[in-house]
Design an enzyme around this catalytic site. Structure first.
Site, PDB file in Angstrom:
ATOM      1  N   ASP A   1     -16.839  25.081 -51.796  1.00  0.00           N
ATOM      2  CA  ASP A   1     -16.687  23.723 -52.325  1.00  0.00           C
ATOM      3  C   ASP A   1     -17.865  22.819 -51.928  1.00  0.00           C
ATOM      4  O   ASP A   1     -18.313  22.850 -50.772  1.00  0.00           O
ATOM      5  CB  ASP A   1     -15.370  23.149 -51.777  1.00  0.00           C
TER       6      ASP A   1
ATOM      7  N   ASP B   1     -23.220  21.282 -55.642  1.00  0.00           N
ATOM      8  CA  ASP B   1     -23.043  19.844 -55.840  1.00  0.00           C
ATOM      9  C   ASP B   1     -24.394  19.151 -55.689  1.00  0.00           C
ATOM     10  O   ASP B   1     -24.793  18.749 -54.593  1.00  0.00           O
ATOM     11  CB  ASP B   1     -22.037  19.292 -54.830  1.00  0.00           C
TER      12      ASP B   1
ATOM     13  N   GLU C   1     -21.275  19.381 -60.977  1.00  0.00           N
ATOM     14  CA  GLU C   1     -20.688  18.031 -61.038  1.00  0.00           C
ATOM     15  C   GLU C   1     -21.686  17.044 -61.629  1.00  0.00           C
ATOM     16  O   GLU C   1     -22.869  17.079 -61.327  1.00  0.00           O
ATOM     17  CB  GLU C   1     -20.301  17.588 -59.619  1.00  0.00           C
TER      18      GLU C   1
ATOM     19  N   HIS D   1     -11.323  16.272 -58.930  1.00  0.00           N
ATOM     20  CA  HIS D   1     -11.472  16.188 -57.472  1.00  0.00           C
ATOM     21  C   HIS D   1     -10.583  15.062 -56.933  1.00  0.00           C
ATOM     22  O   HIS D   1     -10.139  14.199 -57.681  1.00  0.00           O
ATOM     23  CB  HIS D   1     -12.942  15.919 -57.114  1.00  0.00           C
ATOM     24  N   GLY D   2     -10.349  15.085 -55.617  1.00  0.00           N
ATOM     25  CA  GLY D   2      -9.641  13.968 -54.976  1.00  0.00           C
ATOM     26  C   GLY D   2      -8.159  13.923 -55.284  1.00  0.00           C
ATOM     27  O   GLY D   2      -7.604  12.858 -55.565  1.00  0.00           O
TER      28      GLY D   2
ATOM     29  N   THR E   1      -5.476  14.384 -53.312  1.00  0.00           N
ATOM     30  CA  THR E   1      -4.583  13.779 -52.306  1.00  0.00           C
ATOM     31  C   THR E   1      -4.268  12.319 -52.621  1.00  0.00           C
ATOM     32  O   THR E   1      -5.186  11.529 -52.878  1.00  0.00           O
ATOM     33  CB  THR E   1      -5.244  13.849 -50.908  1.00  0.00           C
TER      34      THR E   1
ATOM     35  N   ASN F   1      -8.174  19.777 -57.299  1.00  0.00           N
ATOM     36  CA  ASN F   1      -8.570  19.978 -55.902  1.00  0.00           C
ATOM     37  C   ASN F   1      -7.729  19.154 -54.922  1.00  0.00           C
ATOM     38  O   ASN F   1      -7.578  17.942 -55.097  1.00  0.00           O
ATOM     39  CB  ASN F   1     -10.025  19.549 -55.713  1.00  0.00           C
ATOM     40  N   VAL F   2      -7.242  19.825 -53.888  1.00  0.00           N
ATOM     41  CA  VAL F   2      -6.450  19.137 -52.861  1.00  0.00           C
ATOM     42  C   VAL F   2      -6.947  19.587 -51.485  1.00  0.00           C
ATOM     43  O   VAL F   2      -6.965  20.786 -51.188  1.00  0.00           O
ATOM     44  CB  VAL F   2      -4.955  19.491 -52.986  1.00  0.00           C
TER      45      VAL F   2
ATOM     46  N   THR G   1      -7.378  16.799 -48.295  1.00  0.00           N
ATOM     47  CA  THR G   1      -6.932  15.907 -47.215  1.00  0.00           C
ATOM     48  C   THR G   1      -5.439  16.080 -46.922  1.00  0.00           C
ATOM     49  O   THR G   1      -5.023  16.073 -45.758  1.00  0.00           O
ATOM     50  CB  THR G   1      -7.246  14.443 -47.605  1.00  0.00           C
TER      51      THR G   1
HETATM   52  P1  13P Z   1      -8.867  15.279 -51.397  1.00  0.00           P
HETATM   53  O1  13P Z   1      -9.333  15.531 -49.997  1.00  0.00           O
HETATM   54  O2  13P Z   1      -8.853  13.836 -51.727  1.00  0.00           O
HETATM   55  O3  13P Z   1      -7.589  15.965 -51.698  1.00  0.00           O
HETATM   56  O4  13P Z   1      -9.985  15.895 -52.374  1.00  0.00           O
HETATM   57  C1  13P Z   1     -10.169  17.286 -52.389  1.00  0.00           C
HETATM   58  C2  13P Z   1     -11.367  17.661 -53.181  1.00  0.00           C
HETATM   59  O5  13P Z   1     -11.648  17.108 -54.219  1.00  0.00           O
HETATM   60  C3  13P Z   1     -12.148  18.802 -52.678  1.00  0.00           C
HETATM   61  O6  13P Z   1     -13.282  19.043 -53.430  1.00  0.00           O
END
Ligand code: 13P
Length: 292
Positions: free
Chosen positions: A82, A104, A135, A215-216, A218, A237-238, A240
């Site tokens: 990642d 990336d 990306e 992405h992001g 969480t 993607n998860v 955090t």
């Molecule tokens: P989070 O940490 O916000 O879940 O994002 C995960 C992510 O996008 C990893 O590439």
């Protein structure tokens, strides 16, 4: 099943409008929890490591462990690197046995992003059946070594997305649409749904060709997650969420068993907690039962 790359499982997800969970792990307990939960829910699975845990555990060791776990389950499992911003390290992980690599270069200008992404695509496609994620635009927040301040974050230009994909030969595409890594400051972060819709139309409108990544994950509310999936996000993607689950569970277990010196029991508690989170995400993303 042997480890598989991400492209085929995500093309199917794009067609059938569900998303595959892509879960960042840092250790063996998380890894086993993720594989067990996905196996129980009969869901295809993407396991991710960021660069720091990948270097800490070493890519060949990680690939060997993943391969063993993947071969012992009937679900398809992809091993993904990642957010790596170093072309050489992307290639090292491809050599070691990762089956999907994210270069990336999104902080670079458009031309340089294309140049670096294409370099990794050319290498991965030449050495084996390894898919590559790129990306465009930048996702705010911190994901391991990639740090993007809010005022630095830039959304993906839909008109340039197709050019990026065509020029690089990238297999999976992560457009920045306002989601962010880490914990959202508000319950309803400002996401650009229509931008995602436009990008999905341009790229996958006639026929799914390059699956889209969100992405992001969480902290996004369930209805928001479902909307992003319905608009064409097929890799979700998860990270955090799983870090919090690991640390909070271990902390609470230790605090309430202060006289016990049995690390295996902490592992059991952590594994169960992570399995709970993975099951939640798999059900929300709609990929349960899609392993075959
Ligand atoms: P989070 O940490 O916000 O879940 O994002 C995960 C992510 O996008 C990893 O590439």
């Amino acid at each position: 099943m042997p480890l598989v790359n991400a492209k085929e499982m995500l093309l199917r997800a794009t067609k059938e409008r569900y998303a595959v969970g892509a879960f960042n792990v840092t250790n063996l307990i998380q890894l086993e929890a993720v594989v067990e939960a996905a196996t129980e829910r009969k869901a295809p699975l993407i396991i991710q490591t960021s660069v720091t845990p990948s270097k800490f555990l070493r890519p060949k060791v990680i690939a060997a462990i993943y391969r063993t776990l993947a071969e012992s389950t009937p679900i398809p499992v992809c091993l993904h690197l990642d957010h790596c911003n170093d072309v050489e390290y992307c290639n090292t992980c491809a050599d070691a046995g990762y089956t999907n690599i994210m270069i990336d270069a999104s902080k670079q200008d458009f031309k340089e992003n294309i140049r670096q992404t294409k370099k990794v695509c050319d290498y991965c496609h030449a050495i084996g059946d390894i898919s590559v994620e790129g990306e465009l635009g930048t996702v705010a927040g911190v994901e391991d070594q990639v740090k993007v301040a809010e005022d630095e974050a830039a959304l993906c230009d839909p008109e340039r997305a197709l050019e990026f994909i065509t020029e690089t030969g990238v297999d999976i595409f992560a457009p920045a649409i306002g989601t962010a890594h880490g914990v959202y400051k508000t319950k309803n972060p400002k996401l650009d749904f229509s931008r995602l819709q436009r990008i999905a139309e341009i790229i996958n409108g006639k026929q799914p060709r390059t699956p889209l990544v969100i992405h992001g994950g969480t902290g996004l509310q369930p209805d928001v997650v479902k909307r992003l999936v319905s608009l064409g996000g097929s890799k979700f993607n998860v990270s955090t969420d799983l870090k919090h689950s690991l640390i909070d569970t271990a902390y609470e277990y230790i605090a309430s068993h202060r006289d016990e010196y049995n690390p295996g029991k902490i592992d059991v508690a952590v594994k169960e907690a992570i399995k709970g989170r993975i099951t939640y995400w798999i059900d929300l993303l709609g990929c349960a039962g899609k392993a075959s």
